[in-house]
Design an enzyme around this catalytic site. Structure first.
Site, PDB file in Angstrom:
ATOM      1  N   CYS A 139      -2.850   2.559  -6.937  1.00 12.20           N
ATOM      2  CA  CYS A 139      -2.964   3.964  -7.316  1.00 12.20           C
ATOM      3  C   CYS A 139      -1.885   4.795  -6.637  1.00 12.20           C
ATOM      4  O   CYS A 139      -1.258   4.361  -5.679  1.00 12.20           O
ATOM      5  CB  CYS A 139      -4.361   4.512  -7.016  1.00 12.20           C
ATOM      6  SG  CYS A 139      -4.829   4.576  -5.296  1.00 12.20           S
ATOM      7  N   CYS A 140      -1.655   5.986  -7.194  1.00 15.12           N
ATOM      8  CA  CYS A 140      -0.667   6.915  -6.675  1.00 15.12           C
ATOM      9  C   CYS A 140       0.728   6.278  -6.751  1.00 15.12           C
ATOM     10  O   CYS A 140       1.158   5.849  -7.809  1.00 15.12           O
ATOM     11  CB  CYS A 140      -1.060   7.329  -5.258  1.00 15.12           C
ATOM     12  SG  CYS A 140      -0.167   8.749  -4.620  1.00 15.12           S
TER      13      CYS A 140
END
Length: 224
Positions: free
Chosen positions: A135-136
């Site tokens: 994620c990110c």
């Protein structure tokens, strides 16, 4: 027995380590899914230490494993000891530490080098056809290692809501397919068993980021 999921951290703090809210969300959602998190981090010095009040680097030196242990409440192992054989999946939360301590993306972009330990772990799970959740900013690790894979870091057009959208363009230059997704959504690359979500790449309310990470964790556990 619940699934055993390796969570790899990159320090403690958004600007020089793992994003704490993302790491915490991953651990909370794994618990909710009945999975057992096993936390790892590399035993190396951080690229630098950032004063999170001023947003400026300091002269201090910190160790990635020691700092990550703060998030893991001390229950952490050296990444060098991670054996994919006994684990069902891998998740790497975001934060600038991914681009500074797990790779050189922060300074070199698409020409970056990924830490050998991190690359070996990603390749081991991929070769074993075990799911990987990112994620990110952490999807850039897969973009560098698995050409042609499908990922999301949110949107590819920069605006106030998506301040880091240029990352998507750089990933495309590495030969990946970037799929635009809202912050609460995930993209699943079925062939490569990669599950990605944008998290704090989006300027969104924290509960939406938390929900997106929850959807990522759910998919990772389902595929494990």
């Amino acid at each position: 027995m619940g699934k055993r999921v390796a969570v790899v951290l990159a320090g403690c703090g958004v600007y020089d380590g793992s994003e704490i809210h993302e790491a915490s969300a991953v651990l909370v959602h794994l618990s909710r899914e009945g999975a057992q998190a096993e936390v790892y981090a590399p035993d190396v010095d951080q690229m630098h230490v950032v004063d999170h009040v001023k947003g400026q680097p300091t002269q201090e030196k910190r160790n990635v494993l020691v700092e990550s242990a703060r998030i893991a409440r001390g229950n952490i192992k050296d990444l060098a000891k991670l054996d994919a054989k006994g684990l069902d999946a891998l998740i790497i939360p975001g934060g600038f530490g991914v681009a500074k301590n797990l790779s050189t993306w922060a300074t070199q972009g698409k020409n970056c080098v990924i830490s050998k330990e991190v690359e070996d772990v990603l390749k081991a799970f991929h070769a074993a056809k075990k799911p990987i959740g990112l994620c990110c900013i952490s999807p850039v690790l897969a973009a560098k290692i698995f050409p042609g894979c499908e990922l999301t870091v949110g949107h590819d057009t920069e605006c106030e809501k998506w301040p880091y959208a240029k990352t998507a363009e750089t990933m495309k230059e590495l030969g990946c397919k970037h799929v635009n997704k809202h912050v609460t959504e995930v993209h699943v690359d079925v062939k490569n068993k990669l599950v990605t979500t944008s998290a704090f790449m989006c300027n969104a309310p924290i509960h939406e980021i938390y929900d997106g990470i929850g959807n990522m964790v759910k998919e990772v556990v389902r595929l494990a």
